[in-house]
Design a protein around this motif. Sequence first.
Motif, short mmCIF file in Angstrom:
data_model
loop_
_atom_site.label_atom_id
_atom_site.label_comp_id
_atom_site.label_asym_id
_atom_site.label_seq_id
_atom_site.Cartn_x
_atom_site.Cartn_y
_atom_site.Cartn_z
N ASP A 276 0.85 -1.18 0.00
CA ASP A 276 0.00 0.00 0.00
C ASP A 276 0.89 1.24 0.00
O ASP A 276 1.61 1.49 0.96
CB ASP A 276 -0.90 -0.03 1.24
CG ASP A 276 -1.85 1.15 1.30
OD1 ASP A 276 -2.99 0.96 1.75
OD2 ASP A 276 -1.47 2.27 0.91
N VAL B 270 0.22 4.36 0.17
CA VAL B 270 -0.10 5.45 1.10
C VAL B 270 0.42 5.13 2.50
O VAL B 270 1.09 5.93 3.13
CB VAL B 270 -1.62 5.72 1.14
CG1 VAL B 270 -1.92 6.87 2.09
CG2 VAL B 270 -2.13 6.06 -0.25
N SER B 271 0.13 3.94 2.97
CA SER B 271 0.54 3.58 4.33
C SER B 271 1.96 3.02 4.39
O SER B 271 2.57 2.99 5.45
CB SER B 271 -0.43 2.56 4.92
OG SER B 271 -0.35 1.34 4.20
N THR C 111 -2.89 -5.53 8.65
CA THR C 111 -2.22 -4.48 7.89
C THR C 111 -2.59 -3.11 8.46
O THR C 111 -2.74 -2.14 7.73
CB THR C 111 -2.61 -4.54 6.40
OG1 THR C 111 -4.03 -4.56 6.32
CG2 THR C 111 -2.04 -5.78 5.74
N LEU C 112 -2.72 -3.06 9.76
CA LEU C 112 -3.09 -1.81 10.43
C LEU C 112 -1.97 -1.43 11.39
O LEU C 112 -1.36 -2.29 12.01
CB LEU C 112 -4.37 -2.01 11.23
CG LEU C 112 -5.57 -2.59 10.47
CD1 LEU C 112 -6.63 -3.07 11.45
CD2 LEU C 112 -6.14 -1.55 9.51
N ARG C 113 -1.73 -0.12 11.51
CA ARG C 113 -0.71 0.31 12.47
C ARG C 113 -1.19 0.13 13.89
O ARG C 113 -0.41 -0.02 14.81
CB ARG C 113 -0.35 1.79 12.26
CG ARG C 113 0.61 2.01 11.12
CD ARG C 113 1.29 3.36 11.22
NE ARG C 113 2.36 3.36 12.22
CZ ARG C 113 3.29 4.29 12.31
NH1 ARG C 113 3.29 5.31 11.47
NH2 ARG C 113 4.22 4.24 13.24
N LYS C 114 -2.49 0.24 14.08
CA LYS C 114 -3.04 0.15 15.43
C LYS C 114 -4.15 -0.89 15.48
O LYS C 114 -5.08 -0.83 14.67
CB LYS C 114 -3.64 1.51 15.83
CG LYS C 114 -2.65 2.63 16.04
CD LYS C 114 -3.42 3.92 16.23
CE LYS C 114 -2.61 4.99 16.89
NZ LYS C 114 -3.42 6.24 17.06
N ASN C 115 -4.06 -1.78 16.43
CA ASN C 115 -5.12 -2.79 16.58
C ASN C 115 -5.08 -3.34 17.99
O ASN C 115 -4.41 -4.33 18.26
CB ASN C 115 -4.91 -3.91 15.54
CG ASN C 115 -6.03 -4.93 15.59
OD1 ASN C 115 -7.07 -4.71 16.21
ND2 ASN C 115 -5.81 -6.06 14.95
N GLN D 166 -5.71 12.29 1.08
CA GLN D 166 -4.76 11.19 0.90
C GLN D 166 -3.55 11.64 0.10
O GLN D 166 -2.41 11.28 0.41
CB GLN D 166 -5.44 10.01 0.19
CG GLN D 166 -6.50 9.33 1.03
CD GLN D 166 -7.10 8.15 0.27
OE1 GLN D 166 -6.45 7.15 0.09
NE2 GLN D 166 -8.34 8.29 -0.15
N SER E 43 -9.48 1.44 13.38
CA SER E 43 -8.41 1.40 12.39
C SER E 43 -9.00 0.89 11.09
O SER E 43 -9.71 -0.12 11.09
CB SER E 43 -7.30 0.43 12.81
OG SER E 43 -6.36 1.05 13.63
N LEU E 44 -8.68 1.57 10.00
CA LEU E 44 -9.18 1.17 8.69
C LEU E 44 -8.10 1.44 7.66
O LEU E 44 -7.25 2.31 7.87
CB LEU E 44 -10.43 1.98 8.32
CG LEU E 44 -11.73 1.61 9.05
CD1 LEU E 44 -12.76 2.71 8.87
CD2 LEU E 44 -12.27 0.28 8.54
N PRO E 45 -8.10 0.72 6.53
CA PRO E 45 -7.18 1.10 5.47
C PRO E 45 -7.44 2.58 5.12
O PRO E 45 -8.60 3.00 5.03
CB PRO E 45 -7.59 0.18 4.31
CG PRO E 45 -8.25 -0.99 4.97
CD PRO E 45 -8.93 -0.44 6.19
N ILE E 46 -6.38 3.35 4.94
CA ILE E 46 -6.54 4.79 4.75
C ILE E 46 -7.51 5.12 3.62
O ILE E 46 -8.35 6.02 3.74
CB ILE E 46 -5.16 5.46 4.47
CG1 ILE E 46 -4.33 5.47 5.77
CG2 ILE E 46 -5.32 6.89 3.98
CD1 ILE E 46 -2.98 6.15 5.65
N ASP F 11 -1.86 7.44 11.18
CA ASP F 11 -1.90 6.07 11.70
C ASP F 11 -3.10 5.29 11.18
O ASP F 11 -3.38 4.19 11.64
CB ASP F 11 -2.00 6.07 13.24
CG ASP F 11 -0.99 6.98 13.89
OD1 ASP F 11 0.11 7.11 13.35
OD2 ASP F 11 -1.30 7.55 14.96
N ASN G 182 -6.13 5.89 11.77
CA ASN G 182 -6.97 5.74 12.96
C ASN G 182 -8.09 6.78 12.93
O ASN G 182 -7.86 7.96 13.09
CB ASN G 182 -6.09 5.92 14.20
CG ASN G 182 -6.78 5.72 15.54
OD1 ASN G 182 -6.17 5.89 16.58
ND2 ASN G 182 -8.06 5.38 15.53
#
Lengths: 561, 561
Positions: free
Chosen positions: A193, A195-196, A274-278, B326, B439-442, B481, B483
């Motif tokens: 991804d 973007v992330s 695939t999340l930075r925070k969970n 984005q 948290s979600l994909p951006i 993040d 978030n």
Amino acid sequence: MAASPKFALSLRRLSCSPGVVARYAPRYTPAAQVRWNTSNSATTSATTEPRQPDAEGGVKGKTAAAKAIKFTSDSYPELQRDSKFSQLTQDHVKYFQELLGSESAVIDGVSKDASEDIEPFNADWMRKYRGHSQLVLKPKSTEEVSKILKYCNDNLLAVVPQGGNTGLVGGSVPVFDEVVINMQRMNNIRSFDEVSGILVADAGVILEVADNFLAEKNHIFPLDLGAKGSCHIGGNVATNAGGLRLLRYGSLHGNVLGIEAVLPDGTIMDDLCTLRKNNTGYDLKQLFIGGEGTIGIITAVSILTPQRSQAMNVAYFGLESYEKCQEAFRAAKGHLSEVLSAFELMDGRTQKLLHKATGKKLPLEDEHPFYCLIETSGSNTDHDSEKLQNFLEHVMETEIVSDGVLAQDQTQIKELWACREGIPEILGHWGGVYKYDLSLPIADMYALVNDVRDRLTEAGLVGDDESHPVVDVVGYGHMGDANLHLNIPTRRFDKEVEKQLEPFVYEWVQGKSGSISAEHGLGIAKKAFIGYSRSETMVKLMKQIKNLYDPNGIMNPYKYI
Amino acid sequence: MAASPKFALSLRRLSCSPGVVARYAPRYTPAAQVRWNTSNSATTSATTEPRQPDAEGGVKGKTAAAKAIKFTSDSYPELQRDSKFSQLTQDHVKYFQELLGSESAVIDGVSKDASEDIEPFNADWMRKYRGHSQLVLKPKSTEEVSKILKYCNDNLLAVVPQGGNTGLVGGSVPVFDEVVINMQRMNNIRSFDEVSGILVADAGVILEVADNFLAEKNHIFPLDLGAKGSCHIGGNVATNAGGLRLLRYGSLHGNVLGIEAVLPDGTIMDDLCTLRKNNTGYDLKQLFIGGEGTIGIITAVSILTPQRSQAMNVAYFGLESYEKCQEAFRAAKGHLSEVLSAFELMDGRTQKLLHKATGKKLPLEDEHPFYCLIETSGSNTDHDSEKLQNFLEHVMETEIVSDGVLAQDQTQIKELWACREGIPEILGHWGGVYKYDLSLPIADMYALVNDVRDRLTEAGLVGDDESHPVVDVVGYGHMGDANLHLNIPTRRFDKEVEKQLEPFVYEWVQGKSGSISAEHGLGIAKKAFIGYSRSETMVKLMKQIKNLYDPNGIMNPYKYI
């Protein structure tokens, strides 16, 4: 200030001429291609690398058959094959052949002689460890790994997960007849991804392949190490590899966002987040980071990758004492802050040996007791140069460093890095090397090198001629991570030297609450010594985890804890 | 380019006059000092904060007795006290009094009425959760924690570990009569190494105290959040708190180097490592990071702290679509790279409500569908400003952003941050707020806000007058993040709204492989919903860990998984 003009002068006329010191670029070849030379392996737990692969991926010295390598079972006679494990039969092999289908996915040494084909999977690249495996499996999917493990668990067949087989502690090769599960065929990049910056890839993707893929996307793998051309990212995660970018990007415990792994009973742990925070429950994947394949096999990883830096600067200094090195590190953190990407330490002896072994001119004309190499990487060349210039002025004016040079172009960057990266190879010049990979409080780090040198010197073991086994006792390493490589280049492996080294080194490290294995892991080499870095309570708690996940003990037996 | 001059103009004359928007500086007061107001609590799992503590630490609206808060056992009638747990007796209390010695270390509601004193430990600051505990213990040492837990485990007394009690999911207060073990008296900073930046401190040290201590040493705690004035670093680690600095410094899984914790059976897990690298066995401490006190009590942490940045810049933009946000994020990562320290998203509705509720002028004159706030922090003011200027020119020239302002001084920095940090408080202006931390994909992040708004609008629940319960549906959060804070400000809590929200929101998040709790954790609030973010396999594996460490289930029961 007297020092300042001198430094400025050095900056203008970089004293090492282009091409004099070629950058050492270790690219370890895959196990299958390593050529071996004979050796009388040391019996210490130190990592012994009498010959490291050279820049071309080969090994210097005469080529010898793999069979010249001593079996681990002979080097460690106290290890006995666990009789609870089944012996491989042709029926077992048939099951795996039907499961994996493809001929190339199974190397069968059970129903026929395949020792030549299996040997590269049985032995490690250091030629120190060698197992007796008769079966290599190369699954192509997570489901295949799951079925293999479930079958092995049900039938009490011991296994060894294997990535690029570039480890330094014997963790990735069998000891007895464990089934080798090699991950090289699981080598797809699953997603990225932009973007992330989150990459998801199979465990068997080679680190350099992943990094090259990311380079095209203007990102960087947050880990770099000499074996990048062969090692697998799954193996990197399983061994919690450290390497050259840790100072800047932190450890895999922070960067790995998700793991897919197969447990011994075939359960697929689908934690490929695939999340930075969970924050939804225990972070179980962390147990697999540095678990060295003892509780499951990592089949894929999800990892956060940073943007690639546009600018890079490298400087090299001479300093008059280890205290000055610490001051320089503090100053670098202050002045260079967010662009500091490496702070490496080399003692004067490593640089002298480098000169002695290669005949090449060193970057600084005068000799100094210590040297540091600093790298910055950032998004703006001018800004980074200015920060570095301010830092240099500060450390020269306050006489923290005695002399220094700053690379002006890519060639010079490589020349300076060669003074650090060339050390491991050059230390093998006289014969063998006893190598320890230690974490210590920064303030105490170098004192160990002095103490070991004094000890070996007092024992009459260090000298300039053939009558002394030890050439010198040197120290270098990732100062930014407080990670010391204590190295003892020798003319020959010698019981008396080993008696002086162990347990002395481990007791010394324990006395400073250090770690006996900073980044190399435990494997077989350090298994017996974990008590120097972990309490009985911790080891007991770790064994609980091992028993929870692998009650039959089939995963990578005889190693780790 | 038409846009460029306009932006340059904005840069010169920052449109919001000084002092117009005061920075929202939430400093949650400790549980003992929070004043409450009455409420008809929502029954969704959303975090409901009808009134957040204001800048002075108080709560707006009329003060009401703590007893006005509904018991958790009434809000969650499906929860029953587990009959395996013993009832507290005077003998138990006597044991603890003798163990802890000091009178202030035990609040005894068993042998006498102490409900007023215990109430602040029974209820959370959101006034949503309230337990029936009759005993609060405040140990002063790890050994005391060990003896308390061993006794509780032997006598089947359930316990709740409690830090600053600033959590958002009801994790730090009892449900029934669990013994509260409050860590406030374990509040010593044990050591700090100025070269490595490694801090070792008791779990009960308040985050702000730790950060102030580090500020004097020119370092920074790698975590910041609104509750910093009350929350404990032990609680931060136990809940794996995210907050404002994660984009720059990464998660606690990477920064925490060691943990000392006490297991339910009294075992002291002495893993208080102060090394950046230590590859000697499973990294067990990771289970305690985000374990929410369900497998042990963290008594001390060792943490890597970065150098404090000298320079800070803040910019605020208007953008015409979420797609542009984005693009702006991508551009910020590219141009600002190593100095980017925050990238926050606010939709236009949050900014309009901010203006509506406070009457204050917003930084930009025109209205925009989206706003972003960018913060840079680095070691050199000029360099950071130049990087930001380059970024601004790029995003204006390519029309990624429609308009923007750049803070010129500390006051303006605070004014701009107030547009982001003031949102949570202001959303409570009309009554209550349904809050989701996701948290979600951006790429998908904001679509949820639109979908929820459409859904509630179609159900006729959103409107400008008192006949509609919902004021608006808004989104903001830590875009860096991925978030999202999905917030639904309401005039009153309403069953019909709740029916529309759940399980719709969770199913939506599950469909995108997101997390139903990015940084707030599970506690009681999200326990039932973990299945939306974790597979059955993962939950089963987590329960194994819980059973391994806490076979009697005394640790923080009725919560987490």
